[in-house]
Structure formats: structure tokens, C-alpha cells
Design an enzyme around this catalytic site. Structure first.
Site, short mmCIF file in Angstrom:
data_model
loop_
_atom_site.label_atom_id
_atom_site.label_comp_id
_atom_site.label_asym_id
_atom_site.label_seq_id
_atom_site.Cartn_x
_atom_site.Cartn_y
_atom_site.Cartn_z
N ASP A 31 40.30 16.38 7.87
CA ASP A 31 38.93 16.16 8.31
C ASP A 31 38.79 16.72 9.77
O ASP A 31 38.28 16.17 10.60
CB ASP A 31 38.78 14.75 8.38
CG ASP A 31 38.66 13.77 7.25
OD1 ASP A 31 38.60 14.68 6.01
OD2 ASP A 31 39.21 12.67 7.28
N GLU A 244 29.80 13.83 0.85
CA GLU A 244 30.19 13.24 2.10
C GLU A 244 30.71 14.48 3.02
O GLU A 244 30.16 15.70 2.76
CB GLU A 244 31.70 12.47 2.29
CG GLU A 244 32.71 13.23 1.52
CD GLU A 244 34.05 12.32 1.18
OE1 GLU A 244 34.14 11.24 1.69
OE2 GLU A 244 34.94 12.81 0.69
O1 FUB Z 1 39.60 10.89 5.77
C1 FUB Z 1 39.06 9.91 5.06
C2 FUB Z 1 37.88 10.41 4.15
O2 FUB Z 1 38.38 11.35 3.26
C3 FUB Z 1 36.82 11.12 5.04
O3 FUB Z 1 35.99 10.10 5.99
C4 FUB Z 1 36.06 11.83 3.99
O4 FUB Z 1 35.37 12.88 4.48
C5 FUB Z 1 37.45 12.38 3.16
O5 FUB Z 1 37.68 13.83 3.80
#
Ligand code: FUB
Length: 345
Positions: A31, A244
Site C-alpha cells: 500500500d 478501495e
Molecule cells: O493492507 C491492508 C489492506 O489491503 C489495505 O488497506 C487495502 O487497500 C488492501 O491493500
């Protein structure tokens, strides 16, 4: 290349075909939110660990506890792990799951924004401050008032205003906020509370930040993502709708909102005229990587643009043990973005 197919992958061959290699190998990172502060590159990633949690579709196995800031003198130099910048034990309101963070800089102070679950099991977004871009960061005693869900991304506009984009489905709980308050009703299944395929897709949120960058200046509002006819993308439009990993960059006066489609594993973008949107779907930035998740940032370094992203190639496909990478990104003369394939044929 989602998780279910990893047992068939020849990782030695895949790594040879990869368009870039992990920036750091001493820890797992994911991320990546990249910024240039004072001429140097700082990357704010999640710090992946194997905490022994069982896999589930709510992402319980993403049980991260702290953040490390990665720095680079320039885009070709070695990436340096600057050690622990913030630990969940130091955040009074947070219990667990330090997911994807971001950072901002204003007047010599650095702000680390991070999601974590509070002691009620609800994701909130916190902020911690430092006089150094690498921390250590001192957390505020409470989460940001009115914050919820995951994946904060803070965009500094040219007029000095800062905006936070956030939200994520399934384990990120966005679908449980449809009535404006947390829906604690069971089932807790990731696909409960989602709109039907013919309804508009769930949308990320945006809020302007206060002058001190510690609070929302306005009530979060939905970021509209429209199709070519000006209609909201539908929940069943799985290869284009938001899931997301919000990010915003500005290119030639236009705002580019980019995001992950989650269970279909694309990084896509949409273009708008205002930081609040609406944004019109533009295409794909990145095709699927090894590992279930895909999450990125877009950052200008000197006169070139780069995509910071992650995959699970170093861990041979373990979806919660990821590594951050970087590849050059190209805006075409008409403003569209060339799609990157993370592995050459
Ligand atoms: O790293 C945990 C979660 O996985 C993140 O918050 C999301 O965007 C995904 O990458």
C-alpha cells in the site's frame, strides 16, 4: 493474477518478467503512498507481518502492528527502511490492524494518517504528527471525528487546501455505513450490506481537512465515479467500480482519482475538474498483480511520473506478505494513462 492461481506460478520466471523488483526486502511492505518532501522521496507503506491469523474475506490475516517509512534520495537510489515510525501500542484508541496509511507535509510538520480498528471492532482513521518525515510520529489521543472505514489518502491542492479520500469495501466496512451510522447487524459476511448489481456502486468519501490538518473541515461526501454517459457506475460493474485504495493526483490542471477494483484486481482511474469530483472513468492503470490486493500511489519525481504499487512475488504469492515496487507511468498527450502490465509476456 489473484491468489487462487498462485500454486501454478513459476516464481523464478515471474520475477524475471516483472517490470520492477521489490524496493526493500528486509521487511514486507504494501500500500505505498509516495510523496516528494524537500526534494527526497518518502514512501508510507503498510508493514506486512504474518501474525498467524486465519485467512478470511474480512482480511483478518492483515494484522499489521506498526509503520516504517521508506526513503529514497532519488528514483534510482537504494530504498532505506527508517525503522518503526508508529506502533499500535502507542495509539490509545486503536486495537489492531494498522492498514494502508498516507502522509502530508505542511509548514515543517509531517502528518501520518492511518486506519485501524478501535476496541469496538470499527475501522477509524487516526493522525499522528512529527517534525521529521520519517517519524517517530506522536498520535492524537482520538481518531479523527466523523472518520470511518480505511485507506486514507491526502491530496494537497495547489491552492493550499488538503483533502482526505477514504473508504474500502468488505473488511474495510464501507458497506456497513450506508445509513450514515455503523450497521452492527449480523451477518458480518463481507458481501452482506452491499448494493444489488443494478444499484449504484458504493462510493469513496472525501472531506477537506482543517488548517491544522488534524480534523475534517466538512462532512465527508461521496466521490462520484461516472461512466461515459454521465451515469454512476453500477455495483455489478465489477471491473470498473470502486472497491478501495483511493488516490488523487493532479495532471495538467485535471484531478485524477485512482483506486482498486478489489476482487477484480485492477487499478483504475477517473478524471474530474474538482477535488470533490465528479470523476469520469478513464481506464486501467495497472493490470492484476500476484496476490489478492492491489494498492498504489501516483507521484511526480522531477519531470517524470511514477506508479508505486505492490505485489506478493517476494513471498511467492502469500497475499498478506507483499512488497512495494515502482514503475514509470505515462500520461498520453490526450491525458489518458497507459496501462501497465506488471509482468512482461
Ligand atoms: O493492507 C491492508 C489492506 O489491503 C489495505 O488497506 C487495502 O487497500 C488492501 O491493500
Amino acid at each position: 493474477m489473484p491468489e487462487e492461481s498462485v500454486e501454478h506460478i513459476d516464481f523464478d520466471n515471474l520475477n524475471k518478467r516483472a517490470i520492477s523488483q521489490p524496493l526493500v526486502k528486509n521487511i514486507y511492505t504494501a500500500d505505498p503512498s509516495a510523496h516528494v518532501f524537500n526534494g527526497k522521496i518518502y514512501i508510507y507503506p503498510s508493514h506486512d507481518v504474518d501474525a498467524g491469523e486465519a485467512f478470511d474475506d474480512l482480511g483478518s490475516h492483515f494484522a499489521m502492528e506498526d509503520y516504517h517509512v521508506i526513503s529514497m534520495d532519488n528514483i534510482n537510489s537504494a530504498a532505506v527502511d527508517n525503522g518503526v515510525a508508529l506502533h499500535v501500542e502507542d495509539v490509545i484508541w486503536a486495537e489492531k490492524q494498522m492498514w494502508a496509511p498516507d502522509a502530508a507535509h505542511k509548514n515543517g510538520t509531517y502528518y501520518l494518517y492511518f486506519p485501524a480498528k478501535d476496541y469496538d471492532g470499527i475501522f477509524r482513521i487516526g493522525v499522528a504528527v512529527s517534525d521529521s518525515p520519517t517519524g517517530p510520529f506522536a498520535p492524537q489521543p482520538d481518531a479523527i471525528k466523523g472518520s470511518f472505514s480505511i485507506d486514507p489518502a491526502v491530496f494537497e491542492d495547489e491552492d493550499g487546501n488538503y483533502y482526505m479520500y477514504f473508504g474500502g469495501l468488505w473488511g474495510g466496512q464501507l458497506q456497513r455505513w450506508r445509513a450514515g451510522k455503523f450497521n452492527a447487524e449480523y451477518p458480518e459476511s463481507p458481501t452482506a450490506h452491499l448494493p444489488a448489481d443494478q444499484e449504484p456502486a458504493l462510493l469513496p468519501l472525501v472531506a477537506k481537512l482543517t488548517e491544522n490538518l488534524l480534523e475534517f473541515a466538512d462532512t465527508p461526501q461521496e466521490v462520484q465515479i461516472l461512466d461515459e454517459n454521465g451515469d454512476l457506475l453500477l455495483a455489478g460493474d465489477n471491473e470498473r467500480r470502486f472497491f478501495e485504495a483511493s488516490w488523487v493526483h493532479k495532471y495538467q490542471g485535471k484531478y485524477y482519482f485512482s483506486y482498486s477494483t478489489g476482487d477484480t484486481h485492477y487499478i483504475c482511474y477517473a478524471i474530474g475538474e474538482s477535488p470533490y469530483g465528479p470523476f469520469t472513468y478513464g481506464g486501467r492503470i495497472l493490470n492484476p498483480v500476484v496476490g489478492w490486493t492491489s494498492h498504489h500511489s501516483v507521484c511526480q519525481v522531477e519531470d517524470k511520473w511514477y506508479l508505486f504499487y505492490h505485489d506478493s512475488s517476494l513471498s511467492k504469492g502469500v497475499t498478506h506478505l507483499r512488497s512495494i515496487k515502482v514503475a514509470e507511468l505515462t500520461h498520453r498527450p490526450d491525458g489518458t494513462i497507459e496501462t501497465l502490465n506488471p509482468y512482461k509476456d
